[in-house]
Design a protein around this motif. Structure first.
Motif, PDB file in Angstrom:
ATOM      1  N   PRO A 122      -2.850   2.917   0.908  1.00 47.75           N
ATOM      2  CA  PRO A 122      -2.129   3.280   0.179  1.00 47.75           C
ATOM      3  C   PRO A 122      -2.271   3.549  -1.567  1.00 47.75           C
ATOM      4  N   ASN A 133       1.429   8.313   7.655  1.00 48.55           N
ATOM      5  CA  ASN A 133       2.463   7.116   7.549  1.00 48.55           C
ATOM      6  C   ASN A 133       1.141   6.255   7.343  1.00 48.55           C
ATOM      7  N   MET A 134       0.387   6.284   8.419  1.00 46.33           N
ATOM      8  CA  MET A 134      -1.142   5.432   9.445  1.00 46.33           C
ATOM      9  C   MET A 134      -1.912   5.420   7.275  1.00 46.33           C
ATOM     10  N   GLU A 135      -2.561   6.480   6.266  1.00 44.73           N
ATOM     11  CA  GLU A 135      -2.848   5.927   5.391  1.00 44.73           C
ATOM     12  C   GLU A 135      -1.970   5.184   4.341  1.00 44.73           C
ATOM     13  N   HIS A 136      -0.757   5.718   4.678  1.00 45.18           N
ATOM     14  CA  HIS A 136       0.362   5.010   3.932  1.00 45.18           C
ATOM     15  C   HIS A 136       0.254   3.151   3.743  1.00 45.18           C
ATOM     16  N   LEU A 137       0.138   3.548   4.487  1.00 45.77           N
ATOM     17  CA  LEU A 137      -0.095   2.041   5.333  1.00 45.77           C
ATOM     18  C   LEU A 137      -1.350   0.641   5.066  1.00 45.77           C
ATOM     19  N   VAL A 138      -2.248   1.606   5.449  1.00 43.17           N
ATOM     20  CA  VAL A 138      -3.232   1.081   5.988  1.00 43.17           C
ATOM     21  C   VAL A 138      -4.635   1.614   4.483  1.00 43.17           C
ATOM     22  N   ILE A 171      -0.093  10.349  11.087  1.00 38.94           N
ATOM     23  CA  ILE A 171      -1.910  10.229  10.306  1.00 38.94           C
ATOM     24  C   ILE A 171      -1.385   9.915   8.601  1.00 38.94           C
ATOM     25  N   LEU A 220       7.266   2.002   3.110  1.00 36.78           N
ATOM     26  CA  LEU A 220       6.223   2.355   2.394  1.00 36.78           C
ATOM     27  C   LEU A 220       5.788   3.976   3.089  1.00 36.78           C
ATOM     28  N   THR A 221       7.122   3.878   3.916  1.00 36.50           N
ATOM     29  CA  THR A 221       7.214   5.099   4.865  1.00 36.50           C
ATOM     30  C   THR A 221       8.073   6.198   4.916  1.00 36.50           C
ATOM     31  N   LYS A 253      -2.921  -5.145   9.548  1.00 36.32           N
ATOM     32  CA  LYS A 253      -2.902  -4.551   7.431  1.00 36.32           C
ATOM     33  C   LYS A 253      -2.477  -4.913   5.885  1.00 36.32           C
TER      34      LYS A 253
END
Lengths: 112, 112
Positions: free
Chosen positions: A107, A100-105, A98, B37-38, B17
């Motif tokens: 940031p 990581n996904m927040e970083h990607l989506v 989660i 990013l990760t 995204k």
DNA sequence: ATTTATACATAATATTCTTATGTATAAAAT
DNA sequence: ATTTTATACATAAGAATATTATGTATAAAT
């Protein structure tokens, strides 16, 4: 599961977490509980659930106990010691996912 | 992708995204960007990425432009109009997914 | 001269889920 | 009374998505 493909891979983690909270549950109960907790947004299909439970059992993460209630069969599952340890690992992975996904989506920092 | 199975199903959303943010990107660039990013936690495999890009293109969500840089081929992808709309939908689904997982894994309210 | 990085691609296999189907009992609705 | 819905399990066929392995080719670094 549900309409979104995103749940792929998270069913095991969901099952383990529910059993960590609830000590013992049976399959049908899990489907109903998940439905309630997500306000109907997530419906676990039986074709996904039962094989998943069998696999978790065969991996030694769950113990099973068969009970007859109102002349109908119930298979209660509970975490083994190994299952409890593994649950903690899976939850840590979920939290990392989660994040990581927040970083990607969405940031908060960016290298652009 | 990565070590965790949780990413299964989220690759398309990640690609869309990134393209929403960056206008145009090529495949290899996407793998490197995701890694950055990760902080190295998520590594997209080529066997997953390229088929995914081809599928998104065939669905009309991406346009492609082939360019030669330093005598090496690059295929730049960008969102179509349809792709932009679909990206918004996928992001909404992702947010719903994360909310649901938080309810299941770290419930703020409980029916127990 | 060899390895690593860049840049694409696909085939075989594995994993996970959906859809469809099956069995069986209890409760509710028509 | 009979049909439908809910409860409760199970599995098989197929779809979707990813991993692993392999292949081609050029540029840069060791």
């Amino acid at each position: 599961m549900g309409n979104s493909k995103l749940y792929k891979g998270s069913l095991n983690t969901i099952i383990l977490k529910l059993l960590e909270k609830n000590d013992k549950m049976y399959g049908y109960e899990i489907t109903q509980r998940v439905k309630e907790l997500t306000k109907g947004e997530l419906e676990i299909t039986e074709g996904a659930l039962y094989p998943a439970l069998h696999k978790l059992e065969s991996e030694g993460l769950l113990d099973v106990e068969v009970v007859k209630v109102d002349n109908r069969m119930r298979k209660y599952y509970k975490l083994t010691q190994k299952g409890t340890t593994e649950t903690a690992n899976r939850l840590a992975e979920l939290e990392a996912f989660i994040r990581n996904m927040e970083h990607l989506v969405n940031p908060k920092w960016s290298i652009d």
